[in-house]
Design a protein around this motif. Structure first.
Motif: not given
Length: 306
Positions: A8, A36-37, A39-40, A45, A49
């Motif tokens: 990340n 990207l936000n 994906f929790k 995430k 990435c």
């Protein structure tokens, strides 16, 4: 499935660097942090990435370089087909046009790239013609003529096959194929990038049309193929990544149509490509890259109708 803990952070550092040196555009046009936000969980995430690292963005400078290369490759083909070919024939002998979309309109990428011929390559404006004028111009010239057709991207190849074999010009009621065969004109199609799916279709359906792309993308660029470079040869990573894409797509209402819809979860024709040009993105990409609604931030903007 082995993903390094630092993936990340490394992705964010690379993204910031790419925007700083303008390989990627500013955040308003390529919102990697907002995307990207979406994906929790940590796992989602990390997978996002990897996909972002794999994503190919072509700036205007890169597009111009590829465009010049595509025209040069078309010229190399013509030099093999025309005994007395010279460099000046690019400017004085060839005419230039494009392949229209399924529903021809002024926003077709080929139409826009025809204008680039003047700005980037230096082709005189009097050698550039709207697709609808091709047969009339060739009749006016009155002798076998090389015709270079330009575009940025070929996906399924359906538009080219239809334009070459089916669409008839009101001017003479002929198809491009019939014009090429009856009058000995040489047609070369010089796109920047072609998906191998479209490449195979055009070679099969349009054997008289010489296809000279700058790049051909095979299954190694399709996110939904195990051999895709994104998954680094790791079948567990492939399974996890594709599951995440499809799960997220379902959550936000993206169509699942086996590639028939232009906003399909796997991209039109299930091409699964991860790429964008500065001037636009093809329908071959999964729509979770550009889907826009209250609970989903797109990576970039793309016009579409739900």
């Amino acid at each position: 499935m082995a993903i390094k803990e630092s993936v990340n952070n490394l992705t964010i550092k690379r993204a910031k660097f790419f925007q700083t040196v303008q390989v990627w555009p500013l955040t308003d046009d390529f919102n990697y942090s907002g995307w990207l936000n979406n994906f929790k969980t940590k796992k989602d995430k990390e997978l996002a990435c990897l996909i972002l690292d794999f994503f190919m963005y072509f700036s205007s400078q890169m597009v111009d370089k590829m465009f010049l290369s595509a025209i040069e490759t078309a010229g190399a083909k013509l030099a093999k087909l025309i005994p007395n070919w010279s460099h000046e024939d690019f400017f004085k002998r060839c005419i230039y046009s494009y392949i229209p979309g399924e529903t021809p309109n002024i926003s077709d990428s080929g139409f826009n790239f025809a204008r680039k011929l003047k700005e980037v390559v230096g082709i005189p404006e009097e050698r550039l013609f709207d697709y609808s004028k091709i047969p009339e111009i060739l009749d006016t010239i009155g002798k076998p003529t090389p015709v270079i057709l330009v575009d940025d991207f070929i996906g399924s190849g359906a538009e080219c096959s239809k334009a070459w074999n089916i669409n008839r010009f009101p001017y003479n009621n002929k198809t491009l194929r019939e014009i090429s065969n009856s009058d000995n004109h040489i047609f070369v199609y010089a796109p920047l990038i072609v998906n191998y799916l479209g490449f195979k279709r055009i070679i099969k359906d349009c054997p008289e049309l010489f296809l000279t792309p700058t790049h051909i993308l095979g299954n190694e660029y399709n996110l939904f193929k195990p051999e895709c470079y994104c998954w680094k040869g790791d079948i567990k990573l492939y399974n996890a990544g594709t599951e995440m894409i499809l799960r997220k797509s379902k959550e936000i209402g993206i169509p699942s149509t086996n590639g028939r819809h232009t906003q399909d979860e796997k991209g039109f024709g299930m091409q699964g490509l991860a790429l964008k040009f500065e001037h636009g993105a093809p329908d071959a990409i999964p729509s979770f890259f550009y889907w826009c609604q209250d609970n989903w931030t797109p990576l970039f903007k793309k016009n579409y109708v739900r």
